[in-house]
Design an enzyme around this catalytic site. Structure first.
Site, PDB file in Angstrom:
ATOM      1  N   ASP A  54      37.051  26.570   0.456  1.00  0.00           N
ATOM      2  CA  ASP A  54      38.260  27.141   1.005  1.00  0.00           C
ATOM      3  C   ASP A  54      38.036  27.240   2.514  1.00  0.00           C
ATOM      4  O   ASP A  54      36.886  27.261   2.969  1.00  0.00           O
ATOM      5  CB  ASP A  54      38.479  28.534   0.391  1.00  0.00           C
ATOM      6  CG  ASP A  54      39.634  29.270   1.026  1.00  0.00           C
ATOM      7  OD1 ASP A  54      40.744  28.720   1.050  1.00  0.00           O
ATOM      8  OD2 ASP A  54      39.416  30.402   1.498  1.00  0.00           O
ATOM      9  N   LEU A  55      39.096  27.308   3.300  1.00  0.00           N
ATOM     10  CA  LEU A  55      38.938  27.333   4.754  1.00  0.00           C
ATOM     11  C   LEU A  55      39.178  28.737   5.320  1.00  0.00           C
ATOM     12  O   LEU A  55      38.264  29.398   5.766  1.00  0.00           O
ATOM     13  CB  LEU A  55      39.872  26.310   5.402  1.00  0.00           C
ATOM     14  CG  LEU A  55      39.602  24.848   5.019  1.00  0.00           C
ATOM     15  CD1 LEU A  55      40.655  23.926   5.624  1.00  0.00           C
ATOM     16  CD2 LEU A  55      38.204  24.417   5.452  1.00  0.00           C
ATOM     17  N   ASP A  56      40.435  29.193   5.288  1.00  0.00           N
ATOM     18  CA  ASP A  56      40.792  30.478   5.889  1.00  0.00           C
ATOM     19  C   ASP A  56      40.002  31.625   5.279  1.00  0.00           C
ATOM     20  O   ASP A  56      39.967  31.794   4.057  1.00  0.00           O
ATOM     21  CB  ASP A  56      42.286  30.757   5.699  1.00  0.00           C
ATOM     22  CG  ASP A  56      43.172  29.730   6.397  1.00  0.00           C
ATOM     23  OD1 ASP A  56      42.680  29.047   7.304  1.00  0.00           O
ATOM     24  OD2 ASP A  56      44.362  29.633   6.027  1.00  0.00           O
ATOM     25  N   ASP A  83      36.968  32.968  -0.656  1.00  0.00           N
ATOM     26  CA  ASP A  83      36.961  34.427  -0.522  1.00  0.00           C
ATOM     27  C   ASP A  83      37.890  35.126  -1.504  1.00  0.00           C
ATOM     28  O   ASP A  83      37.818  36.342  -1.649  1.00  0.00           O
ATOM     29  CB  ASP A  83      37.359  34.817   0.910  1.00  0.00           C
ATOM     30  CG  ASP A  83      38.802  34.452   1.213  1.00  0.00           C
ATOM     31  OD1 ASP A  83      39.636  35.361   1.292  1.00  0.00           O
ATOM     32  OD2 ASP A  83      39.110  33.256   1.353  1.00  0.00           O
TER      33      ASP A  83
END
Length: 235
Positions: free
Chosen positions: A17-19, A188
């Site tokens: 995941d990025l954000d 997250d």
């Protein structure tokens, strides 16, 4: 230390995941929204509608186009165009203002610098695994220093339904010609990342560093508190 809830089988792909996983996204989103609002504040007809007009445009667009809920980029574009049309602008004017407002948002949205230690972590992991990104967000990786770090970048909307739907994981496995059990997804959010990976038949790592309440009650395969704990995957 990594906390293992379930055993990991043979992993060949690490999916990120990025954000809020590889960088703190909260100030970035705040700045992007402010950039859009600052642009819109120069349009008298828009400001005359009051401070809640943007929320109204988003809500109405979501009602009229429920399929856009998985594509945050297109939802924002369509909502801006809807707002301009509501204000009575001609079609060319509405298109121009909507595009310029989105550009203001987009430019700030990808104004990101990932910390060098995170990049070094990715470089180390790449020696053993293929790296991909699976995101529900609208960040444009090619515009900042994650460009070139992933074999594949899949985004909700253009590439399939948003996590926790399995579509993005399914597509990743197909593109890479691997079984989904070979993919370990790191994120997250329990609700989107862990639930999505688990439901898709992938493995999951929960980066538990956000103060959030989640609905999903399932367990990640692995829980970490700090992204750098992933170094243990190459030890």
């Amino acid at each position: 230390m990594m906390r293992f809830n379930k055993a990991l089988s043979s992993i060949s792909v690490l999916s990120f995941d990025l954000d809020d996983t590889l960088y703190n996204n909260h100030p970035i989103i705040k700045a992007a929204v402010q950039a859009q609002l600052s642009y819109l504040a120069n349009i008298e007809q828009w400001t005359a509608q009051g401070p809640n007009f943007w929320s109204h445009c988003r809500n109405e667009t979501a009602k009229q186009h429920p399929t856009l809920i998985d594509d945050v980029t297109q939802l924002r574009r369509v909502a801006l165009h809807y707002g301009m049309a509501q204000l009575g602008f001609t079609a060319p004017q509405a298109e121009q203002y909507a595009q310029e407002a989105y550009t203001a948002f987009s430019h700030a949205r990808s104004n990101i610098t990932v910390e060098q230690p995170v990049l070094e972590l990715l470089h180390t992991l790449r020696k053993k695994y293929r790296l991909i990104a699976i995101t529900n967000g609208n960040v444009e990786v090619e515009k900042f220093n994650l460009a070139g770090e992933f074999d594949v970048v899949l985004k909700a909307g253009p590439d399939g339904a948003a996590k926790p739907h399995s579509a993005l994981f399914d597509k990743a496995a197909m593109i890479l010609s691997v079984d989904k059990s070979e993919i370990l997804h790191i994120g997250d959010s329990l609700d989107s990342d862990v639930q999505g990976a688990n439901n898709a038949g992938c493995h999951s790592v929960w980066l538990n560093n956000q103060s959030c309440q989640y609905a999903y009650k399932g367990l990640p395969h692995v829980e970490i508190k700090n992204i750098y704990e992933l170094y243990q995957l190459v030890e």
